[in-house]
Design a protein around this motif. Structure first.
Motif, short mmCIF file in Angstrom:
data_model
loop_
_atom_site.label_atom_id
_atom_site.label_comp_id
_atom_site.label_asym_id
_atom_site.label_seq_id
_atom_site.Cartn_x
_atom_site.Cartn_y
_atom_site.Cartn_z
N GLY A 159 19.50 46.06 71.06
CA GLY A 159 20.70 45.73 71.83
C GLY A 159 21.98 46.18 71.15
O GLY A 159 23.01 45.53 71.27
N GLY A 160 21.90 47.30 70.42
CA GLY A 160 23.09 47.82 69.76
C GLY A 160 23.57 46.93 68.63
O GLY A 160 24.75 46.91 68.31
N GLY A 161 22.65 46.14 68.05
CA GLY A 161 23.01 45.26 66.95
C GLY A 161 23.61 43.94 67.40
O GLY A 161 24.31 43.27 66.65
N ALA A 162 23.31 43.54 68.64
CA ALA A 162 23.85 42.28 69.17
C ALA A 162 23.46 41.07 68.32
O ALA A 162 24.14 40.04 68.35
CB ALA A 162 23.37 42.08 70.61
N LEU A 163 22.40 41.20 67.55
CA LEU A 163 21.96 40.10 66.68
C LEU A 163 23.07 39.71 65.71
O LEU A 163 23.27 38.53 65.41
CB LEU A 163 20.71 40.53 65.91
N PHE A 164 23.84 40.69 65.26
CA PHE A 164 24.91 40.41 64.31
C PHE A 164 26.03 39.60 64.98
O PHE A 164 26.64 38.74 64.34
CB PHE A 164 25.45 41.71 63.70
N ALA A 165 26.27 39.86 66.26
CA ALA A 165 27.26 39.05 66.99
C ALA A 165 26.75 37.63 67.15
O ALA A 165 27.53 36.67 67.03
CB ALA A 165 27.54 39.68 68.36
N SER A 166 25.46 37.46 67.39
CA SER A 166 24.87 36.12 67.48
C SER A 166 24.99 35.39 66.15
O SER A 166 25.28 34.19 66.11
CB SER A 166 23.39 36.19 67.87
N GLU A 167 24.78 36.12 65.07
CA GLU A 167 24.90 35.53 63.73
C GLU A 167 26.33 35.07 63.49
O GLU A 167 26.56 33.94 63.02
CB GLU A 167 24.49 36.53 62.67
N ALA A 168 27.29 35.91 63.84
CA ALA A 168 28.70 35.56 63.63
C ALA A 168 29.09 34.35 64.47
O ALA A 168 29.80 33.46 64.00
CB ALA A 168 29.59 36.76 63.97
N ALA A 169 28.59 34.29 65.70
CA ALA A 169 28.90 33.16 66.58
C ALA A 169 28.27 31.87 66.07
O ALA A 169 28.82 30.78 66.25
CB ALA A 169 28.43 33.45 68.00
N ALA A 170 27.12 31.96 65.42
CA ALA A 170 26.42 30.79 64.91
C ALA A 170 27.15 30.17 63.72
O ALA A 170 27.03 28.98 63.47
CB ALA A 170 24.98 31.14 64.52
N GLY A 171 27.87 30.98 62.98
CA GLY A 171 28.55 30.49 61.80
C GLY A 171 27.60 30.40 60.61
O GLY A 171 26.43 30.78 60.69
N LEU A 172 28.10 29.86 59.53
CA LEU A 172 27.34 29.83 58.29
C LEU A 172 26.63 28.50 58.05
O LEU A 172 25.88 28.37 57.09
CB LEU A 172 28.26 30.14 57.10
N ASP A 173 26.88 27.50 58.86
CA ASP A 173 26.35 26.17 58.61
C ASP A 173 25.16 25.87 59.50
O ASP A 173 25.22 25.02 60.39
CB ASP A 173 27.45 25.13 58.81
N ILE A 174 24.05 26.58 59.28
CA ILE A 174 22.83 26.37 60.04
C ILE A 174 21.87 25.58 59.15
O ILE A 174 21.60 25.98 58.02
CB ILE A 174 22.18 27.70 60.46
N ASP A 175 21.38 24.46 59.68
CA ASP A 175 20.49 23.60 58.91
C ASP A 175 19.05 24.07 59.06
O ASP A 175 18.27 23.52 59.82
CB ASP A 175 20.63 22.15 59.39
N ALA A 176 18.73 25.14 58.33
CA ALA A 176 17.38 25.71 58.37
C ALA A 176 17.19 26.57 57.13
O ALA A 176 18.16 26.97 56.49
CB ALA A 176 17.19 26.56 59.63
N GLN A 177 15.94 26.84 56.83
CA GLN A 177 15.62 27.76 55.74
C GLN A 177 15.16 29.08 56.34
O GLN A 177 14.44 29.08 57.35
CB GLN A 177 14.53 27.17 54.86
N LEU A 178 15.55 30.17 55.70
CA LEU A 178 15.19 31.51 56.19
C LEU A 178 14.60 32.32 55.05
O LEU A 178 15.16 32.39 53.96
CB LEU A 178 16.44 32.23 56.73
N PHE A 179 13.45 32.93 55.34
CA PHE A 179 12.90 33.97 54.46
C PHE A 179 12.98 35.26 55.25
O PHE A 179 12.40 35.38 56.32
CB PHE A 179 11.45 33.68 54.07
N LEU A 180 13.71 36.21 54.74
CA LEU A 180 13.96 37.47 55.42
C LEU A 180 13.51 38.60 54.50
O LEU A 180 13.85 38.63 53.33
CB LEU A 180 15.46 37.61 55.71
N SER A 181 12.70 39.51 55.04
CA SER A 181 12.25 40.66 54.25
C SER A 181 12.37 41.91 55.07
O SER A 181 12.28 41.88 56.30
CB SER A 181 10.81 40.46 53.78
N PHE A 182 12.60 43.01 54.38
CA PHE A 182 12.64 44.32 55.02
C PHE A 182 11.76 45.26 54.23
O PHE A 182 11.73 45.21 53.01
CB PHE A 182 14.07 44.89 55.04
N GLY A 183 11.05 46.11 54.92
CA GLY A 183 10.25 47.11 54.25
C GLY A 183 10.25 48.36 55.11
O GLY A 183 10.42 48.30 56.31
N GLU A 184 10.08 49.49 54.46
CA GLU A 184 10.06 50.74 55.20
C GLU A 184 9.09 51.68 54.53
O GLU A 184 9.03 51.76 53.31
CB GLU A 184 11.46 51.37 55.23
N LEU A 185 8.32 52.38 55.37
CA LEU A 185 7.37 53.38 54.90
C LEU A 185 6.39 52.80 53.90
O LEU A 185 6.06 53.36 52.91
CB LEU A 185 8.11 54.58 54.32
#
Length: 185
Positions: A159-185
């Motif tokens: 969606g053209g990076g719409a996820l980043f707009a959702s992140e910005a709208a959510a703000g920084l105070d989300i009561d959850a834990q996140l494990f995020l990983s990226f890998g390529e090739l």
């Protein structure tokens, strides 16, 4: 004993890996006992492997993406044409919110009813690629749905990076834990 519930997207593919990892981690008490729930699709075993793979691809494109993308559908039409098929209408992207409603309103109550020691109010979601995109979409738009989020190599370009707009709208105070990983090739 109440058990935390871990929902594993693409259950047909990733459930065995997550189950093995959880078993090994629980041997050393690195994680508590949990209830794993693989979320996948009911497929006709009479279909060829390729036909089943195409069905899964279309369904996950529908369920894990937060918006419609016409260029993506054109790309899928071209991909399916290469194997003599057409991209099915049921694979229309943009069904993430409906899929989340299914998880929250149907699957969680089913699990709670069937497994009385399951604590669906203490839960995690595990997704990879579009499943990771879905996990992040939920984190930013309905963070109360899960307590922990695992997003492996999500697709932030959707969606053209719409996820980043959702992140910005959510703000920084989300009561959850996140494990995020990226890998390529």
């Amino acid at each position: 004993e109440k058990l935390s519930v871990v929902f594993v997207l693409d259950g047909s593919s990733y459930f065995p890996l997550v189950a093995s990892t959880a078993t090994l981690l629980s041997l050393d008490n690195a994680i508590p006992s949990i209830l794993l729930v693989g979320v996948g699709y009911d497929l006709d075993p009479a279909l060829s492997v390729v036909a089943r793979m195409l069905q899964v691809l279309a369904r996950r494109n529908r369920d894990y993406t937060p918006s419609f993308d016409e260029a993506f559908v054109k790309e899928m039409n071209d991909t399916y044409a290469q194997v003599g098929s057409t991209y099915p209408a049921y694979g229309r992207p943009g069904g993430a919110d409906a899929f989340l409603a299914f998880l929250n309103d149907e699957l969680k109550p089913f699990i709670s009813q069937r497994y009385p020691n399951a604590d669906t109010n203490d839960s995690a979601i595990v997704g990879h690629s579009f499943g990771g995109l879905f996990a992040l979409h939920v984190l930013f738009t309905a963070p109360e749905s899960f307590d922990r989020y695992v997003a492996g190599s999500p697709s932030p370009w959707w969606g053209g990076g719409a996820l980043f707009a959702s992140e910005a709208a959510a703000g920084l105070d989300i009561d959850a834990q996140l494990f995020l990983s990226f890998g390529e090739l």
